[in-house]
Design an enzyme around this catalytic site. Structure first.
Site, PDB file in Angstrom:
ATOM      1  CB  CYS A  74       5.601  -9.469   4.374  1.00 33.55           C
ATOM      2  SG  CYS A  74       4.021  -9.930   3.646  1.00 33.55           S
TER       3      CYS A  74
ATOM      4  CB  CYS B 175      -0.844   4.550   7.979  1.00 31.59           C
ATOM      5  SG  CYS B 175       0.045   5.944   7.219  1.00 31.59           S
TER       6      CYS B 175
ATOM      7  CB  CYS C  54       2.941  -9.432   7.043  1.00 30.04           C
ATOM      8  SG  CYS C  54       3.519 -10.925   6.212  1.00 30.04           S
TER       9      CYS C  54
ATOM     10  CB  CYS D 108       0.078   4.763   4.257  1.00 30.70           C
ATOM     11  SG  CYS D 108       1.619   4.635   5.176  1.00 30.70           S
TER      12      CYS D 108
END
Length: 367
Positions: A51, A182, A54, A179
């Site tokens: 997700c 990241c 998440c 990102c």
């Protein structure tokens, strides 16, 4: 070009990353009833490793867990709903992440809280806003701790000075702030930096490749996160293609840099050991007292004197140990190890603990 770049972290690795935090209690079908519904309130995140929301929440929830770690009246926990489907089904989880508050002594979450959190924190799921809610519900007064990072932030102004320093081994993460992969890697990368922060020759660094496109293009960065290792002997950089767990990074750095650290940053039992001196140490300990022992001691001294860098420091510890064994008898090493173990078990500074661990490791070759 940059915003369309593909993040390279593999999905299975992200599953591991999202569950690796030490300060957020990992809840499962086996331990949920042991941790929740007891003598403390619990804020529980129900998440799925794939997700995107998440992944964005992960570093914030980690900060929350770290800040409430010492609060005995509150538990910060999380459940992987891909792995524990029946538990998530029991609590009606249909979207991720869902955050529920379980009052002290209750295994039933506050129903209105579910809606409240989903609405309020859809755009503001930060550690600070979550902490405010937990403090109100749990009767605590915890502030989000300021995080001091051990990751060196690179810019065009300091890149060459740090990365191209031939006395340093440098691992660089090229990332983009938007990102998701990241963001998932960030807390893990911080733990890696912390594990090696006492190693003067090892640098764990990152570069915002979105802000510094010229540098990223120079090193062929086309996706995020991309990790490159710049060793003392290779300043062109080599791609890091290993796992994204803390242990994976630690193993890689130990192999490349000759360090001996575990995931917590502590020295391993191999730290300080110089294999080339092993046979001479054995010969020294088996030699008879008197002239025979002095001859081997002299040979050991000559070999230790040839060592360079950090090994030269270890060689001096070898020689002190050898001299003490010669002066105080063969039981010296064993007795000294026991004494050092007692000291290390106490609350001492990290530098002292390292000093005594190195000495203990080297003494073990004489015991």
């Amino acid at each position: 070009m940059w915003r369309s770049s593909i993040c390279f972290a593999a999905l299975t690795l992200l599953l591991v990353a999202s569950a690796s935090a030490d300060d957020v209690v990992v809840l499962t079908e086996e331990n949920f009833h042991q941790e929740v519904g007891k003598d403390r309130g619990a804020l529980v995140e129900f998440y799925a490793p794939w997700c995107g929301h998440c992944k964005k929440l992960a570093p914030e929830f980690e900060k929350l867990g770290a800040s409430f770690k010492k609060a005995k009246s509150v538990l910060i926990g999380k459940v992987d709903c891909d792995e524990h489907k029946s538990l998530c089904s029991k609590y009606g989880i249909s979207g991720y992440p869902t955050i529920q508050w379980f009052p002290k002594g209750s295994l039933e979450p506050k129903k209105w809280v579910i809606v409240f959190l989903e609405v309020l924190y859809e755009g503001a799921r930060t550690a600070e806003t979550l902490a405010e809610y937990v403090n109100n519900e749990g009767g605590t007064n915890v502030k989000i701790a300021a995080v001091t990072s051990n990751v060196v932030v690179l810019t065009p102004a300091n890149f060459n000075e740090i990365v191209l320093d031939e006395k340093k081994d440098v691992l660089v993460e090229f990332y983009a702030p938007w990102c998701g992969h990241c963001k998932s890697l960030a807390p893990i990368y911080e733990k890696v930096a912390t594990a090696f922060n006492l190693e003067e020759d090892v640098v764990i660094a990152n570069l915002d490749a979105d802000a510094h496109k010229d540098l990223a293009e120079k090193y062929g960065i086309t996706g995020f996160p991309t990790l490159k290792f710049f060793s003392k002997n290779n300043k062109g950089g080599e791609d890091y293609n290993g796992g994204r767990d803390v242990d994976d990074f630690v193993t890689f750095i130990n192999e490349k840099c000759g360090t001996n650290r575990d995931a917590k940053g502590k020295l391993t039992s191999k730290a300080g050991i110089i294999e080339d001196l092993g046979s001479l140490v054995k010969e020294f300990m088996s030699a008879k007292k008197g002239e025979e022992k002095k001859v081997v001691f002299k040979l050991l001294e000559e070999e230790a004197g040839k060592l360079k860098g950090s090994n030269a420091r270890y060689g001096k510890i070898y020689m002190k140990a050898a001299k003490s064994c010669m002066d105080k008898g063969s039981d010296y090493a064993k007795n000294e190890i026991l004494r050092l173990d007692r000291i290390i078990a106490k609350s001492i500074s990290p530098n002292k603990a390292e000093e005594f661990t190195l000495k203990k490791n080297i003494l073990s070759t004489f015991a």
